[in-house]
Write a protein that holds these residues in place. Structure first.
Motif, short mmCIF file in Angstrom:
data_model
loop_
_atom_site.label_atom_id
_atom_site.label_comp_id
_atom_site.label_asym_id
_atom_site.label_seq_id
_atom_site.Cartn_x
_atom_site.Cartn_y
_atom_site.Cartn_z
N GLY A 75 0.38 -1.79 -0.05
CA GLY A 75 -0.06 0.32 -0.61
C GLY A 75 0.94 1.26 -0.20
N GLY A 76 2.27 1.28 0.48
CA GLY A 76 3.00 2.53 0.56
C GLY A 76 2.71 3.90 1.68
N PRO A 77 3.25 4.31 1.07
CA PRO A 77 3.03 5.87 1.81
C PRO A 77 1.15 6.33 2.53
N PHE A 78 1.17 7.70 2.91
CA PHE A 78 0.18 7.88 3.00
C PHE A 78 -0.20 9.48 1.94
N SER A 79 1.31 10.44 2.92
CA SER A 79 1.75 11.46 2.21
C SER A 79 2.92 11.51 1.75
N PHE A 80 3.26 12.85 1.28
CA PHE A 80 4.54 13.40 1.15
C PHE A 80 4.21 14.78 1.65
N ASP A 81 3.49 15.39 2.48
CA ASP A 81 3.54 16.87 2.99
C ASP A 81 3.85 16.86 4.12
N PRO A 82 5.14 16.75 4.28
CA PRO A 82 5.44 17.48 5.74
C PRO A 82 4.59 17.74 7.06
N ALA A 83 3.72 18.70 6.64
CA ALA A 83 3.15 18.53 7.54
C ALA A 83 1.63 18.04 8.56
N ILE A 84 1.72 17.04 7.15
CA ILE A 84 0.17 15.89 7.19
C ILE A 84 1.04 14.47 7.57
N ASP A 85 1.50 14.40 6.72
CA ASP A 85 1.84 12.64 7.13
C ASP A 85 2.49 12.34 8.08
N TYR A 86 2.12 11.64 9.19
CA TYR A 86 2.52 11.23 11.03
C TYR A 86 2.50 9.53 10.50
N GLU A 87 3.50 8.90 9.68
CA GLU A 87 4.08 7.58 10.02
C GLU A 87 5.25 7.51 9.29
N THR A 88 5.83 6.34 8.96
CA THR A 88 6.40 6.10 8.88
C THR A 88 7.27 5.57 7.27
N VAL A 89 6.13 5.62 7.11
CA VAL A 89 6.24 4.92 5.47
C VAL A 89 6.51 6.14 4.22
N GLY A 90 5.60 6.92 4.54
CA GLY A 90 6.05 8.92 4.04
C GLY A 90 6.70 9.30 3.94
N PHE A 91 7.16 9.20 6.09
CA PHE A 91 8.84 9.88 5.97
C PHE A 91 9.79 9.45 5.78
N PRO A 112 -6.56 11.93 8.81
CA PRO A 112 -5.88 11.45 10.70
C PRO A 112 -5.05 12.83 10.96
N SER A 113 -3.93 12.66 12.18
CA SER A 113 -4.03 13.26 12.68
C SER A 113 -2.11 13.85 12.63
N THR A 114 -1.76 14.85 12.45
CA THR A 114 -1.02 15.55 12.09
C THR A 114 0.44 15.63 13.01
N ARG A 115 1.08 16.57 12.39
CA ARG A 115 2.56 16.60 13.78
C ARG A 115 3.07 17.82 14.37
N GLY A 116 1.98 18.98 13.57
CA GLY A 116 2.00 20.21 14.27
C GLY A 116 2.38 20.21 15.86
#
Length: 861
Positions: free
Chosen positions: A224-240, A330-334
């Protein structure tokens, strides 16, 4: 490709490995390949029509990555994988060709119909999938299908070649929409070299020891790969992992250390000593003596991958955006940064709470300021914070990535700051509140999400959604940053459908690094290591894994996963049910046999209890905590009978991220134990792709009754783990942990309105009382954590009893079944080494410990 300069009268034929050749008098040629794959290349030199030289004894391998795909097309196809038993063979020697694919097609009603082999010798073989129709039906009914149904019915195929030469073997995977019958296809190729006694081929010796120099290929078992490549949105290790490599941040962790940092977008590490000298403050950055003001000097000469200059304004803009999006779903890292800058901030919430919240808007713009004249960005903290703590909120790993503000505005994701410049806080509050909504999944800017403009050492050169990504060096990245060099290697990350595919890519030499393999593969990896084909580097992590309970199951979405599933949405809100389930989990069997510490004689990690794990600033051993469950089926059955829910028939999934065979096996073990104590309970392990699981962690929209996940620390403090696991929108709110919900549910039971098969009306008031008490305890937990957070940074002695009380309360609420604090390990080829000869650069517990690599610190040589 190595070029050759012909003498007068000579010409060169370049055999490109794709079935074609190029005649050149210049000795070199530019070649475009139609399909991705592994190609062998050589040249032959002719003079007066006679062969006078050849490089067939020094074949070069050319690796061609998949091109950029758009999302709509990527859902319809899959990228084929070819695994030959050998690449250089002899005439009449059989070679086995195994067919595979990175990911199944993700579009609605899509399946794999057949595999078409073109063997390069005029022979074509078509092999149907095992049960493509059955797979499509499974996905339609349950949301997940048996991927083995998509494998070819015959695999591998065996072929012999009767003449020497290069043969281009191509595999086309034909996908089909099972509803409409429409078909699609995609092709990958692989060159085989066939030798005879008179015409011998061999691969260039350095490429035998270091294949495909200049390209690092990574096989990751992450369906399934990552959830996002937006640094303010993605909050999981695959995309990060991608985010860490394509975005600059002010700081980055110094290799394995969690309290040492390297300046990245910042030119220097600010110090208290520079504060008293205003000139030094602006030249080098500074920290106020009371640790409430931090000034960073932005490094000159930074540029995005499109050439745009990155200034203090871009840094400020990105950090404000990070805080604005802190309450996303879903949760973000801000929240990590906001907690230090916004008064009385609650993690995982928006700062601007309404269109007229001028106070929230002012708090944001007062928190961070910038000065382009001095190239500085200044943070104004709400309380003193030690540098080693505050720096973690800014550091690469989980720190805010710096974006190109001009580019954001060009793609329609700009922030409206008009009210700030016009001194109109009402207008600014309206603009900020509106922008905050883009943090919710249904309102994402898709270009920023999947094709952002890089500002770091790499940029995205091509992306096949959910299947692979190609990262190339940012040509504008400076060459003078200590320990953050401009990279030379291209990186190809392949997110594959299952661990077997990931392992085979690594074992066959098609991947240089493999990650996220289940522990059952360790004996095979150790065998490769003994043969000199792999190296394993083990190091500590700040990662914890667990199963979570959903107190408010969205039954309508659950039926979409499988119409046969049935469970009351409130079933797991009963605290005795969760406690019974926790005592039905066999922790010893899990760690010894399923994880495999005893079975495989390898230390994969250790059992733990509570959110605060070893390696944080505060650690409380399980022996000092109250309520940590053990395996006890007799007690589990007793609890279930006392719960009043013993006779309720339920059928529900235990959701596991696709490819995680270890926890799937654990879920099978657990499901059998639950059925043993109450035959009315039927639990079924269910694989779902990781991005799908993430999309369900939304309050009021979560069908996952029980699920498995993990959390790697954002920063090495107890407050991080406590906030993430016990508060906010990461898991807690999407799992129905809400005092109002529990109070309303208590009233529902107290009024004896429940009429459910197997539930006795006589116990309803008792259940209502438990639910009310649960609501009270949950609110107490929130208050305790907030109090502990407020004193941790200034008085760890005072924080310890508060965190211990919080842990005891959370454990006795049985919010989770805690499984393992795993050790981390890298599995790489022997020619993959670390920057400056040390793999320690990749062993930071909060980056590498989560399976993420910083690719400019890997060296392929």
């Amino acid at each position: 490709m190595t070029s050759y300069s012909p003498s007068p009268g000579q010409y060169v034929i370049i055999y490109t490995g794709d079935g074609s050749d190029v005649n050149s008098t210049a000795g070199s040629a530019q070649v475009t390949y139609a399909y991705p794959g592994h190609y062998l290349v050589y040249y032959a030199i002719y003079k007066n029509g006679q062969l006078v030289g050849s490089s067939q004894g020094n074949l070069l391998e050319v690796l061609v990555a998949p091109p950029q795909f758009n999302e709509s097309y990527a859902q319809l196809i899959t990228v084929p994988v070819i695994a030959p038993s050998a690449q250089v063979i002899n005439v009449s020697q059989p070679v086995n060709l195994s067919a595979g694919f990175l990911q199944p097609p993700s579009g609605t009603n899509m399946t794999i119909e057949e595999y078409v082999w073109n063997l390069g010798n005029g022979t074509t073989i078509t092999i149907p999938s095992v049960n493509g129709t059955g797979y499509a039906e499974q996905v339609a009914l349950t949301g997940s299908g048996n991927v083995t149904y998509l494998e070819p019915k015959e695999n591998p195929v065996t072929v012999k070649y009767t003449k020497p030469g290069l043969y281009t073997v191509c595999l086309t995977v034909v996908t089909e929409n099972a509803s409409s019958g429409a078909t699609y296809n995609y092709t990958s190729c692989y060159t085989l070299a066939v030798s005879s006694s008179k015409e011998r081929f061999s691969i260039f010796a350095p490429q035998l020891s270091v294949p495909n120099p200049g390209t690092i290929v990574v096989a990751e078992n992450v369906p399934g790969g990552p959830f996002s490549f937006d640094p303010a949105i993605d909050y999981e290790t695959v995309g990060f992992e991608v985010i860490d490599n394509i975005f600059a941040s002010l700081l980055i962790y110094d290799g394995p250390y969690t309290t040492k940092f390297i300046p990245m977008a910042a030119e220097y590490i600010p110090t208290v000593g520079n504060w008293s000298n205003v000139t030094a403050r602006h030249l080098y950055g500074a920290i106020s003596p009371n640790y409430t003001v931090y000034v960073f000097k932005v490094r000159p000469g930074l540029r995005a991958a499109n050439g745009d200059p990155i200034t203090a304004y871009d840094v400020w803009y990105s950090l404000v955006r990070d805080i604005l999006l802190a309450g996303g779903v879903p949760s973000t890292r801000g929240w990590i940064l906001a907690q230090y800058l916004i008064p009385n901030y609650t993690p995982f919430t928006f700062v601007v709470t309404s269109p007229n919240d001028t106070q929230g808007a002012e708090e944001i713009v007062n928190a961070i300021t910038y000065d382009n004249a001095t190239d500085t960005v200044t943070f104004h903290l709400v309380r003193p914070v030690a540098p080693q703590v505050f720096f973690t909120a800014l550091a690469e790993g989980w720190g805010p990535g710096i974006l190109d503000a001009k580019w954001l505005e060009e793609v329609g994701d700009g922030i409206n700051f008009t009210g700030l410049y016009d001194h109109n806080m009402t207008q600014l509050a309206e603009a900020f509140y509106s922008y905050e909504q883009t943090a919710n999944e249904w309102d994402y800017n898709e270009e920023v999400r999947w094709d952002p403009m890089a500002t770091g050492p790499y940029y995205i050169a091509a992306y096949t959604p959910g299947q692979s990504i190609v990262l190339k060096p940012n040509p504008y990245w400076p060459t003078n940053i200590t320990d953050i060099p401009r990279p030379n290697d291209t990186v190809i990350i392949e997110w594959v459908k299952d661990p077997t595919t990931a392992y085979e890519l690594f074992a066959s030499g098609q991947a240089d690094i493999v990650t996220n393999l289940p522990n059952s593969f360790m004996p095979s990896i150790e065998q490769l290591e003994s043969e000199g084909e792999a190296r394993v580097y083990e190091f500590p992590s700040l990662l914890e894994e667990f199963f979570g309970f959903n107190l408010n199951i969205t039954e309508s979405l659950l039926s979409q996963l499988n119409p046969a599933y049935h469970i009351p949405g409130w079933y797991l809100a009963n605290p005795l049910v969760r406690e019974a389930f926790a005592y039905a989990f066999n922790y010893t069997e899990y760690i010894d046999d399923i994880v495999g510490n005893v079975k495989y004689h390898f230390n994969f990690g250790s059992l733990y209890c509570g959110a605060i794990i070893k390696g944080l600033d505060i650690y409380i051993p399980p022996s000092e905590l109250t309520g940590c469950p053990t395996f006890n089926l007799t007690y589990a059955k007793q609890l279930l009978e006392e719960s009043g829910f013993y006779n309720i028939s339920v059928y529900f999934p235990i959701v596991i991220s696709s490819g995680d065979t270890t926890d799937y096996t654990a879920a099978q073990m657990w499901a059998a134990a639950l059925h043993n104590i109450d035959p009315n309970i039927v639990a079924q392990p269910l694989y779902l792709p990781w991005p799908t699981m993430l999309s369900y962690w939304v309050p009021g929209m979560n069908p996952m009754a029980i699920w498995n996940s993990g959390y790697v620390a954002d920063y090495p403090l107890a407050s991080d783990m406590m906030n993430a696991q016990y508060t906010g929108t990461v898991w807690v709110e999407p799992d129905g942990w809400n005092a109002t919900y529990l109070e309303n549910l208590s009233a529902y039971f107290n009024q004896s309105r429940v009429s459910y098969p197997g539930l006795s009306p006589s116990v309803e008031p008792e259940i209502g009382r438990w639910l009310w008490q649960e609501a009270v305890e949950y609110q107490e937990l929130q208050n305790l954590i907030a109090e502990a957070d407020s004193v941790e940074l200034t008085n760890s002695t005072a924080a310890l009893p508060l965190f211990k009380h919080s842990e005891d309360l959370a454990i006795e609420l049985y919010m989770y079944v805690y499984t393992i604090q795993p050790n981390a390990y890298w599995i790489v080829k022997p020619y993959i080494t670390g920057y400056m000869g040390s793999v320690a650069w990749e062993e930071n517990p909060m980056i590498g410990g989560g399976g993420d690599a910083i690719y400019w610190w890997w060296v392929k040589a």
